[in-house]
Scaffold this active site. Structure first.
Site, PDB file in Angstrom:
ATOM      1  N   SER A 144       0.816  -1.220   0.000  1.00  0.00           N
ATOM      2  CA  SER A 144       0.000   0.000   0.000  1.00  0.00           C
ATOM      3  C   SER A 144       0.851   1.272   0.000  1.00  0.00           C
ATOM      4  O   SER A 144       0.387   2.325  -0.413  1.00  0.00           O
ATOM      5  CB  SER A 144      -0.941   0.003   1.198  1.00  0.00           C
ATOM      6  OG  SER A 144      -0.201  -0.108   2.392  1.00  0.00           O
ATOM      7  N   ASP A 399      -3.443   6.525  11.757  1.00  0.00           N
ATOM      8  CA  ASP A 399      -2.640   5.825  10.745  1.00  0.00           C
ATOM      9  C   ASP A 399      -1.280   6.525  10.646  1.00  0.00           C
ATOM     10  O   ASP A 399      -1.171   7.618  10.103  1.00  0.00           O
ATOM     11  CB  ASP A 399      -3.390   5.870   9.401  1.00  0.00           C
ATOM     12  CG  ASP A 399      -2.587   5.268   8.247  1.00  0.00           C
ATOM     13  OD1 ASP A 399      -1.401   4.952   8.428  1.00  0.00           O
ATOM     14  OD2 ASP A 399      -3.166   5.104   7.145  1.00  0.00           O
ATOM     15  N   HIS A 402       0.831   5.215   6.420  1.00  0.00           N
ATOM     16  CA  HIS A 402       0.692   5.783   5.064  1.00  0.00           C
ATOM     17  C   HIS A 402       1.000   7.277   5.083  1.00  0.00           C
ATOM     18  O   HIS A 402       1.353   7.820   6.130  1.00  0.00           O
ATOM     19  CB  HIS A 402      -0.723   5.493   4.552  1.00  0.00           C
ATOM     20  CG  HIS A 402      -1.012   4.019   4.513  1.00  0.00           C
ATOM     21  ND1 HIS A 402      -1.680   3.361   5.519  1.00  0.00           N
ATOM     22  CD2 HIS A 402      -0.669   3.076   3.619  1.00  0.00           C
ATOM     23  CE1 HIS A 402      -1.749   2.071   5.239  1.00  0.00           C
ATOM     24  NE2 HIS A 402      -1.138   1.867   4.096  1.00  0.00           N
TER      25      HIS A 402
END
Ligand SMILES: *[C@@H]1O[C@H](CO)[C@@H](O)[C@H](O)[C@H]1NC(C)=O
Ligand SMILES: *[C@@H]1O[C@H](CO)[C@@H](O)[C@H](O)[C@H]1NC(C)=O
Ligand SMILES: *[C@@H]1O[C@H](CO)[C@@H](O)[C@H](O)[C@H]1NC(C)=O
Ligand SMILES: *[C@@H]1O[C@H](CO)[C@@H](O)[C@H](O)[C@H]1NC(C)=O
Ligand SMILES: *[C@@H]1O[C@H](CO)[C@@H](O)[C@H](O)[C@H]1NC(C)=O
Ligand SMILES: *[C@@H]1O[C@H](CO)[C@@H](O)[C@H](O)[C@H]1NC(C)=O
Ligand SMILES: *[C@@H]1O[C@H](CO)[C@@H](O)[C@H](O)[C@H]1NC(C)=O
Ligand SMILES: *[C@@H]1O[C@H](CO)[C@@H](O)[C@H](O)[C@H]1NC(C)=O
Length: 424
Positions: A144, A399, A402
């Site tokens: 990702s 998060d 990312h």
């Protein structure tokens, strides 16, 4: 052929590694090019000769560039040139990365330029890149984080293309962005450029290969097998790999045999050893399947996470949540970024070089370590509704892996761009 081989090694991406070649080696390179004549000029068909010439001219005109390591530098606040695109204007933005859309109001994370110590990064020019990609495929392969870099790349180029002439298409693990711009003046000059992402978080085959349903508690990797994935991208013109986060555990289950049949043997293997096996499988595949005069190869190094505030001197339960400033300590390196894994990739790349295949490392780890404020934190789409406990403690669901877009991955792409266009 020995000469051609030599040229191959010099001319292919990677050789400029940290662009440290001396003026003398440039002269040697020029002489070698003249000697290699026919073989070298055959590369013209791939449209590379004029770019090589430009590079040589640049390097000769500005010897300092030849000393330049693009990955060693500092972040400079630059709200005149950055962001390079607007979050809202990117048609294919991902809800995982659109931090502004999900409520982030401090936006300075969008406005930092990477300044190498001894030279400048070339300005990203979408048209120039699309021209380089005419009738070609640029494919990102990995997890990702690499997908985020792919989204960033799509955002960086798509503003140069009118709406009807761009498309997005998903087929299994492969997502394809296509720019089909047909220039009225000269229809033969249509872009037909393809920028793709292929989901393979461990590069080799694994039980996490489903691009949508891949969160399995029990990770099993088939470390000797990559062809199931590789057949979709081996013939690409530019390949950008990564693989790191999915290995972050002490042991991996390695499968000998196939997922389809029950005769396989599964063993727990120490993570580094299993990573080494997978990277070997990957590099062996490249050695035997990549067309050296066609495909440019890159490997993006580890993307750091900021999950433990104590690593940069904050309290134990702090992470990237509520962070608005960078880490200023030069050379800061969080202990989530495992240098041993980077060395395994480096060793594989060095070995490939001895076999005439060049892979350029896009060394983002150090420069990204500083950017603890660049993560989505709580400003992203939540796939599952938040519990009351989570809402009461935002760090628990922030998060810190990312990256918001526009943001840090745009700079990774500027580095990639520099190698694709200027230092080839
Ligand atoms: C990556 O870049 C940093 C900063 O220049 C450097 O310290 C490190 O050794 C580099 N690592 C690799 C594998 O090139
Ligand atoms: C850029 O930042 C400076 C300093 O923070 C500020 O004074 C200026 O208004 C900003 N310019 C833009 C275009 O945001
Ligand atoms: C961008 O690249 C195109 C094609 O190479 C060129 O015509 C144009 O002048 C470049 N733009 C800038 C701002 O450098
Ligand atoms: C368009 O690009 C693809 C590669 O993505 C290539 O296979 C195809 O031949 C190109 N089409 C034309 C008309 O050149
Ligand atoms: C999806 O990919 C498979 C395998 O390459 C191919 O056979 C199929 O035609 C593709 N489907 C679409 C809709 O593109
Ligand atoms: C390798 O790529 C070059 C340039 O695209 C092409 O001319 C050549 O036929 C390819 N070689 C093989 C064996 O496919
Ligand atoms: C977030 O940061 C601000 C400013 O540094 C601080 O006042 C606030 O208490 C922090 N909030 C939390 C929940 O840590
Ligand atoms: C990371 O740092 C923390 C404390 O700073 C330590 O407890 C932990 O063992 C370290 N982890 C690794 C993988 O080195």
């Amino acid at each position: 052929m020995a000469k051609a081989q030599q040229i191959g090694i010099i001319g292919v991406p990677g050789s400029w590694g940290s662009i440290r070649c001396s003026f003398h080696s440039l002269i040697a390179l020029l002489v070698a090019i003249l000697l290699a004549g026919a073989v070298y000029f055959s590369r013209d068909s791939a449209g590379l000769l004029s770019e090589d010439r430009t590079t040589l001219r640049k390097l000769r005109d500005d010897d300092s560039l030849s000393q330049c390591n693009l990955f060693s530098g500092k972040w400079v606040f630059d709200n005149k040139s950055y962001p390079l695109y607007k979050e809202k204007e990117c048609t294919f933005m991902s809800d995982q990365l659109a931090c502004q859309k999900f409520g982030r109001t401090d936006l300075s994370y969008q406005q930092w330029r990477w300044q190498p110590h001894h030279c400048d990064l070339p300005r990203f020019n979408a048209t120039a890149l699309l021209e380089r990609l005419r009738h070609k495929r640029l494919v990102f392969v990995g997890d990702s984080l690499n997908r985020g870099q792919w989204v960033s790349m799509v955002c960086l180029v798509e503003t140069a293309i009118p709406p009807k002439l761009k498309s997005m298409h998903t087929n299994g693990s492969l997502i394809t962005f296509k720019a089909t711009l047909r220039l009225l003046v000269d229809p033969m000059k249509e872009y037909n450029a393809s920028i793709e992402f292929y989901w393979a978080p461990l590069l080799v085959e694994s039980n996490s290969d489903d691009p949508v349903v891949h969160r399995l508690p029990d990770r099993i990797v088939r470390a000797q097998s990559i062809e199931k994935h590789a057949k979709y991208w081996t013939d690409a013109d530019i390949l950008v790999f990564n693989s790191y986060l999915w290995w972050r555990r002490s042991n991996m289950k390695v499968l000998w045999g196939s997922f389809e049949e029950s005769d396989g043997v599964i063993k727990e293997v120490e993570m580094l050893r299993s990573y080494e096996m997978a990277i070997k499988t990957w590099s062996d595949w490249l050695e035997f399947h990549i067309n050296r005069s066609k495909t440019q190869l890159f490997f993006t190094s580890m993307s750091p996470t900021h999950e433990r505030g104590e690593e940069w001197g904050e309290s134990r339960d702090q992470n990237c949540y509520n962070e608005t400033e960078q880490i200023l300590k030069e050379g800061y390196w969080g202990n989530g970024s495992d240098p041993r894994m980077m060395r395994i990739v480096e060793a594989a790349i060095d070995e490939l070089k001895t076999r005439g295949l060049n892979v350029q490392m896009i060394n983002i780890t150090q420069l990204t370590e500083y950017r603890k404020e660049g993560h989505p934190s709580i400003y992203r789409k939540q796939w599952d509704p938040l519990t009351e406990e989570q809402i009461a403690k935002p760090t628990s669901y922030a998060d810190c892996i990312h990256w918001c877009l526009p943001g840090v991955p745009d700079v990774w792409n500027e580095l990639l761009y520099a190698y694709i266009l200027h230092y080839y």
